[in-house]
Design a protein around this motif. Structure first.
Motif, PDB file in Angstrom:
ATOM      1  N   LYS A 175      -3.659   7.533   3.004  1.00 47.80           N
ATOM      2  CA  LYS A 175      -2.639   6.542   3.347  1.00 47.80           C
ATOM      3  C   LYS A 175      -1.214   6.995   3.063  1.00 47.80           C
ATOM      4  CE  LYS A 175      -5.597   2.507   3.190  1.00 47.80           C
ATOM      5  NZ  LYS A 175      -5.718   1.089   2.790  1.00 47.80           N
ATOM      6  N   TYR A 176      -1.013   8.270   2.867  1.00 47.15           N
ATOM      7  CA  TYR A 176       0.337   8.779   2.624  1.00 47.15           C
ATOM      8  C   TYR A 176       0.651   9.901   3.603  1.00 47.15           C
ATOM      9  CZ  TYR A 176      -0.048   6.187  -1.752  1.00 47.15           C
ATOM     10  OH  TYR A 176      -0.220   5.201  -2.682  1.00 47.15           O
ATOM     11  N   TYR A 190       4.164   5.366   2.888  1.00 50.78           N
ATOM     12  CA  TYR A 190       2.886   4.735   2.566  1.00 50.78           C
ATOM     13  C   TYR A 190       2.411   3.992   3.800  1.00 50.78           C
ATOM     14  CZ  TYR A 190      -0.518   1.383   0.801  1.00 50.78           C
ATOM     15  OH  TYR A 190      -1.650   0.633   0.615  1.00 50.78           O
ATOM     16  N   ASP A 193      -2.516   0.960   6.702  1.00 50.12           N
ATOM     17  CA  ASP A 193      -3.696   1.091   7.561  1.00 50.12           C
ATOM     18  C   ASP A 193      -3.957   2.540   7.945  1.00 50.12           C
ATOM     19  OD1 ASP A 193      -4.254  -1.681   7.641  1.00 50.12           O
ATOM     20  OD2 ASP A 193      -2.672  -1.962   9.122  1.00 50.12           O
ATOM     21  N   GLY A 194      -3.506   3.459   7.108  1.00 54.15           N
ATOM     22  CA  GLY A 194      -3.749   4.867   7.375  1.00 54.15           C
ATOM     23  C   GLY A 194      -3.092   5.325   8.659  1.00 54.15           C
ATOM     24  N   THR A 197      -1.181   3.116  11.212  1.00 48.87           N
ATOM     25  CA  THR A 197       0.143   2.571  10.933  1.00 48.87           C
ATOM     26  C   THR A 197       1.229   3.441  11.557  1.00 48.87           C
ATOM     27  OG1 THR A 197      -0.678   1.764   8.805  1.00 48.87           O
ATOM     28  CG2 THR A 197       1.709   1.823   9.100  1.00 48.87           C
ATOM     29  N   GLU A 203       8.080   1.365   5.090  1.00 50.54           N
ATOM     30  CA  GLU A 203       6.987   2.090   4.439  1.00 50.54           C
ATOM     31  C   GLU A 203       7.468   3.341   3.713  1.00 50.54           C
ATOM     32  OE1 GLU A 203       6.383   1.010   7.810  1.00 50.54           O
ATOM     33  OE2 GLU A 203       5.386  -0.730   6.914  1.00 50.54           O
TER      34      GLU A 203
END
Length: 325
Positions: A175-176, A190, A193-194, A197, A203
């Motif tokens: 997720k980063y 960040y 939703d992985g 996103t 983010e």
């Protein structure tokens, strides 16, 4: 990963042993079925890096990747098709000029997985950790350094994205993301939703603040641990770290927990040490999970926390914050 799938044809079928290789010819293969004749990976001349079938916690499952076989933790620095299912015992990789196939164990059926647009005539696993393909004139036509996953090595350049792994044992996309943006800024995001996103300013939780420094900027890691940004003309935008011992091995990785860290890697069994990290403070990483000692004050003040606050709870009167999701 798509570029990797366009220049090689693999016949995936998997074995377990090793061989040093400077030049890998067409028809050479790797197998994940242990036997005295099969190979599971190709080593660089120094033996510092290996390309092939990387064993997972389940001894019957493997990734296709590059790792440091001399390190106690067998540090993985690149993997193919990271979000696909792992390979099992009974798969093979064959270096082919025309195409790649995967053999389904249960059905014994070949399925094409690669489309080759540029004929490859040989390959090499190089000492800097780069796996390359050559044409008939021995010129590089493709290299893994152009398609990083979560790590860059000494001598490597990043012009696009690094994506973290889910965890140290789950190498799927996490997720980063670290993005070398077209505006010249290097930014950590960040992604709740992985990969689904679309990164936005909301983010982002860290950047080099090099906005507007030019299209085509790149992040570069030199052999001496000098981490720096260059514009499209090769001019220095920003020095991130200072030069260190050139004879050592360095790698920069986007960690599963969201920190982008530069490591001094000891290849003889003493592990690794952090040379530099961004962000400097763990509490500055948005999306932290688990128990956070001392992070709650910063989180309460962050816009990210206000958005996701229902997911967090304090543990009694202790200074601990727990994630419920």
């Amino acid at each position: 990963m798509e570029s990797f799938l366009m220049l090689l044809l693999f016949s995936v079928i998997i074995s377990f042993s090793s061989a040093q290789s400077q030049n890998i010819s067409l028809g050479s293969s790797l197998s994940a079925t242990p036997n005295s004749r099969g190979l599971s990976y190709w080593l660089s001349p120094s033996g510092n890096f290996a390309f092939g079938f990387y064993p997972l916690k389940d001894p019957q499952q493997f990734l296709v990747g590059i790792w440091m076989p001399k390190t106690p933790e067998k540090v993985l620095v690149w993997c193919a098709n990271r979000d696909g299912p792992p390979f099992s015992v009974g798969s093979f990789i064959t270096l082919s000029m025309n195409g790649g196939h995967i053999l389904n164990d249960s059905q014994a059926q070949l399925e094409p997985i690669l489309l080759n647009s540029v004929p490859a005539f040989s390959a090499s696993m190089l000492d800097e950790g780069n796996f390359v393909l050559y044409n008939s004139a021995s010129r590089v036509i493709w290299e893994i350094f152009d398609s990083p996953t979560d790590t860059i090595l000494s001598g490597q350049t990043l012009s696009t994205i690094l994506s973290s792994s889910v965890s140290e044992t789950n190498h799927s996309t996490g997720k980063y993301q670290l993005i070398m943006q077209i505006d010249g800024n290097l930014v950590l995001y960040y992604l709740a939703d992985g990969a689904k996103t679309i990164p936005t300013l909301a983010e982002a939780y860290w950047s080099m603040e090099t906005y507007g420094k030019g299209i085509g900027a790149t992040l570069n890691l030199a052999q001496d641990a000098h981490l720096y940004l260059l514009d499209s003309n090769g001019s220095n935008i920003k020095n991130i770290t200072n030069s260190q011992d050139r004879s050592s091995n360095y790698r920069a990785r986007l960690e599963p927990g969201g920190n982008f860290q530069l490591f001094l890697q000891n290849l003889e069994g003493n592990g690794s040490s952090i040379v530099w990290s961004a962000p400097n403070e763990p509490c500055d990483v948005y999306g932290l999970r688990g128990t956070l000692n001392g992070c709650y004050t910063n989180l309460l003040m962050s816009p990210w926390f206000r958005t996701y606050r229902p997911k967090w709870e304090f543990s009694g009167l202790s200074k601990e914050l727990h994630w419920r999701g």
